[in-house]
Design an enzyme around this catalytic site. Structure first.
Site, PDB file in Angstrom:
ATOM      1  CE  LYS A 173      -1.943   2.911   2.753  1.00  0.00           C
ATOM      2  NZ  LYS A 173      -1.830   4.093   1.889  1.00  0.00           N
ATOM      3  N   GLY A 219       6.421   5.033   8.423  1.00  0.00           N
ATOM      4  CA  GLY A 219       5.595   6.239   8.451  1.00  0.00           C
ATOM      5  C   GLY A 219       5.723   6.921   9.797  1.00  0.00           C
ATOM      6  CB  SER A 220       3.732   9.549  11.378  1.00  0.00           C
ATOM      7  OG  SER A 220       2.463   8.933  11.317  1.00  0.00           O
ATOM      8  N   GLY A 242       2.105   4.536  13.451  1.00  0.00           N
ATOM      9  CA  GLY A 242       2.766   3.302  13.908  1.00  0.00           C
ATOM     10  C   GLY A 242       2.094   2.749  15.156  1.00  0.00           C
ATOM     11  CD  GLU A 248      12.780   0.903  10.082  1.00  0.00           C
ATOM     12  OE1 GLU A 248      13.248   1.952  10.546  1.00  0.00           O
ATOM     13  OE2 GLU A 248      13.298  -0.210  10.268  1.00  0.00           O
ATOM     14  CB  CYS A 292      12.729   8.862   8.620  1.00  0.00           C
ATOM     15  SG  CYS A 292      13.938   7.866   7.741  1.00  0.00           S
ATOM     16  CD  GLU A 340       9.427  12.898  11.636  1.00  0.00           C
ATOM     17  OE1 GLU A 340       8.265  12.463  11.760  1.00  0.00           O
ATOM     18  OE2 GLU A 340      10.343  12.233  11.136  1.00  0.00           O
TER      19      GLU A 340
END
Ligand code: NAD
Length: 498
Positions: free
Chosen positions: A190, A243-244, A248, A266, A301, A400
Site C-alpha cells: 500500500k 511512516g509516522s 505506527g 520504521e 526520517c 518532527e
C-alpha cells in the site's frame, strides 16, 4: 544514462500515469469504482484519478495472496530460482529507470536528480543484494544430546502487507518488498496516497520478471480506509510499516484488535548532529550538516534536524551552514540541476510554516529563511530555514517537522551534548564530528539511536547495514540480513534417533 533536459522531456512526453489496482497479476479498478485525485506538488495540477482500494479489494488481494502462498508456487520455489526472478526485476527497474524516476518526482515533488541518481540506483542495489544473499544462508542444528537432532529452520511468515510513506516512494517500498518476497512471502503493497504511481507500475514489472500471479498486489488508497483495513485483516500475518509514530502506534493497536499479526515499524526521528570543537574539518561538517537537513527538502526520517554545536565554534559554524544553505534553495524539480524540489502537498507545507511560527513564538532566533516560496508556480515550496538559540525543550527541537527547518542548540561539555542528544522521544539516527576517536566511540555508545554516523552524515548508507530506531522511532530493522527476520518464522523440529 546521464540525465539531461532532452531525455527528461522525451520520456515525460510519453509517460503513462499508472492509476489502477494490481491484483492477481492484472490491473483493475476498485470493485466499488471509487477513486481519488492525485495532485502534483510541482504545480498543484491534477495528474490523474487513482483507484481507491476498499475492503472488498483487500479481501480479494488477500485471498489470492493466501492461495498462492499455500500452493507453494513461490513460497516453496528454491531460493536460487527466486533469486533469478528478483535479479530480472532489478534489470527491468534499470530499463525503466527514468520513467519511474519521473513518476516519483511528479507525484511527490522531489528532484529528478534525486529520484534518478539516488532513489532508483539504491532501490536496484537493494533488490540485487537480497536476491544474492538468499541462496547463501543456512539453517541450524542444535547442540542437543546425541539421541536427538534439533533442527532450527526458517519459513516465510505468509502474507505481508507493506504500508509505506511518500518521502522516497519507490525506495521505501523496495526496502520492504525485496526482503519479504525473497524469503517466499506473498506481499500486498500500500503506497502512500500522495505517491501511488511508481508502486502501481512495478506490479506489472514483477510479473514480467516471472513472479507468479497473486504473489504481489498493489492497493492504492488512504490510511484510514485502505491502510486500516489491511492492518485489521485476520488473514494477513505481518504488517511492515514505514511512516509516522502516530500511525505506527495505531498499527500496533490494530494488530491487537485482530489476529496479533507481527508488526515491524520504521517511524520518525528528531536526530541530533553533534559538532565538537575539535572536529578535524569544519567545512566538510558544515556541508554535511546542511545536506542532512536540506536534502530531499528535509522530508527525511533520519534528517539531522537538531544541530548541536559546541559553544566555542557556534557562531562560525552556523555562519558556514547558513552560507551553504543559500545554494540549497528549491527550484523546478524537473530540472536536472535543481538541488531541492517541492514539499509533498499543501498540508505538509502549512505544517512546516506553522512550526516556523511556533519557533519564533518560543523565542528561537530565525537566522535564515522561514518562508513559503515560488508561489507563482502553484506548487508547494519552502526555503531552507535555520533557527539558532534553540533550547531542547522547545517544540521545534522535540517534534518532527519533516521539512527544511534546522534547530541549532549549543553545548559546553561532552556530557551536556549527550544529554541533549538523548532528550527526545525518538532514537533513529545521530551524527558525531570529532577527531578524537575515543570521544567518538564513547558518544556512539552513549547515544540512544539505531544508527550513529561518525565524521559523516548518512554518506555511505547502503543495503548491507540495518536501519531502524530506538525508542519511538520504531521496532525492527530494514536493510541488512536483519531485515529478513521480519518476514520469517522460526521452526524447531525435534527428531528422535533410535
Ligand atoms: P504517515 O504515517 O501519515 O503515513 C504512512 C503510511 O501509513 C501511508 O501509506 C498512509 O496512507 C498510511 N496510514 C495512514 N493512516 C493509517 C492508518 N490509520 N492505518 C494504516 N495505515 C495508515 O506518514 P507519512 O506522512 O506518509 O510519512 C512521513 C513519516 O514517515 C515521517 O514521520 C517519517 O519520519 C517517517 N519515515 C520513517 C522512515 C524510517 O525508515 N524510519 C523512512 C521514511 C519515512
Amino acid at each position: 544514462m546521464k540525465l539531461n533536459h532532452e531525455n527528461i522531456k522525451e520520456v515525460k512526453n510519453k509517460l503513462i500515469y499508472p492509476s489502477e489496482l494490481f491484483i492477481n497479476g492484472k490491473y483493475q479498478k476498485s470493485i466499488s469504482e471509487k477513486s481519488f485525485e492525485n495532485i502534483s506538488p510541482i504545480n498543484g495540477h491534477k495528474v490523474n484519478s487513482v483507484s481507491f482500494a476498499q475492503k472488498e479489494d483487500i479481501d480479494l488481494a488477500v485471498k489470492k495472496a493466501r492461495e498462492i502462498f499455500n500452493k507453494g508456487t513461490w513460497s516453496n520455489l528454491p531460493p536460487n530460482q527466486r533469486k533469478k526472478i528478483l535479479l530480472k526485476f532489478a534489470q527491468l527497474l534499470e530499463r525503466d529507470r527514468l520513467e519511474l524516476s519521473l513518476l516519483d518526482t511528479i507525484d511527490m515533488g522531489k528532484t529528478i536528480n534525486d529520484t534518478f541518481n539516488a532513489d532508483l540506483p539504491t532501490s536496484i542495489d537493494n533488490i540485487e543484494w537480497y536476491a544474492e544473499i538468499i541462496d547463501k544462508l543456512f539453517d541450524d542444528i542444535s547442540p542437543s544430546s546425541s539421541e536427538y537432532m534439533g533442527l532450527i529452520t526458517k519459513e516465510p511468515i505468509g502474507v505481508v502487507a507493506a504500508i509505506v510513506p511518500w518521502n522516497y516512494p519507490l525506495w521505501m517500498a523496495i526496502w520492504k518488498i525485496a526482503p519479504a518476497l525473497i524469503t517466499g512471502n506473498s506481499v500486498i503493497l500500500k503506497p502512500a496516497e500522495q505517491s501511488p504511481m511508481s508502486a502501481i507500475k512495478i506490479g506489472a514489472m514483477l510479473s514480467e520478471a516471472g513472479l507468479p500471479d497473486g504473489v504481489f498486489s498493489v492497493l492504492a488508497g488512504d490510511g484510514p480506509t485502505t491502510g486500516k483495513s489491511l492492518c485489521l485483516h485476520n488473514d494477513i500475518d505481518c504488517v511492515a510499516f514505514t511512516g509516522s509514530g502516530e500511525v505506527g502506534k495505531l498499527v500496533l493497536q490494530y494488530s491487537g484488535q485482530s489476529n496479533m499479526k507481527r508488526v515491524q515499524l520504521e517511524c520518525g526521528g528528531k536526530s541530533p548532529n553533534i559538532i565538537f570543537a575539535d572536529c578535524a574539518n569544519l567545512d566538510l561538517a558544515a556541508e554535511a550538516s546542511a545536506y542532512a537537513i536540506f536534502g530531499n527538502q528535509g522530508e527525511v526520517c533520519s534528517a539531522g534536524s537538531r544541530l548541536i554545536v559546541q559553544k566555542e565554534i557556534e557562531n562560525d559554524f552556523i555562519k558556514k551552514v547558513s552560507e551553504i544553505s543559500k545554494n540549497m534553495q528549491p527550484s523546478d524539480p524537473l530540472n536536472p540541476n535543481s538541488f531541492a524540489g517541492a514539499i509533498v502537498n499543501t498540508e505538509q507545507l502549512e505544517k512546516i510554516d506553522r512550526y516556523v511560527n511556533i519557533g519564533k513564538k518560543e523565542g528561537a532566533y530565525l537566522e535564515v529563511g522561514g518562508n513559503i516560496t515560488m508561489k507563482d508556480t502553484g506548487g508547494s515550496y519552502f526555503e531552507p530555514t535555520i533557527f539558532r538559540n534553540v533550547s531542547n525543550d522547545m517544540k521545534i527541537a522535540q517534534e518532527e517537522i519533516f521539512g527544511p527547518v534546522l534547530s541549532t542548540i549549543s553545548f559546553s561539555s561532552f556530557k551536556e551534548a549527550i544529554l541533549i542528544a538523548n532528550d527526545s522521544q525518538y532514537g533513529l539516527a545521530a551524527g558525531v564530528w570529532t577527531k578524537d576517536i575515543n570521544k567518538a566511540i564513547k558518544a556512539s555508545r552513549e547515544i540512544k539511536a539505531g544508527t550513529v554516523y561518525i565524521n559523516n552524515y548518512e554518506e555511505g548508507v547502503d543495503s548491507t547495514i540495518p536501519l531502524g530506531g530506538y525508542k519511538q522511532s520504531g521496532i525492527g530493522r530494514d536493510n541488512g540480513p536483519q531485515a529478513l527476520e521480519n518476514y520469517l518464522q522460526v521452526k524447531s523440529t525435534w527428531i528422535k534417533i533410535t
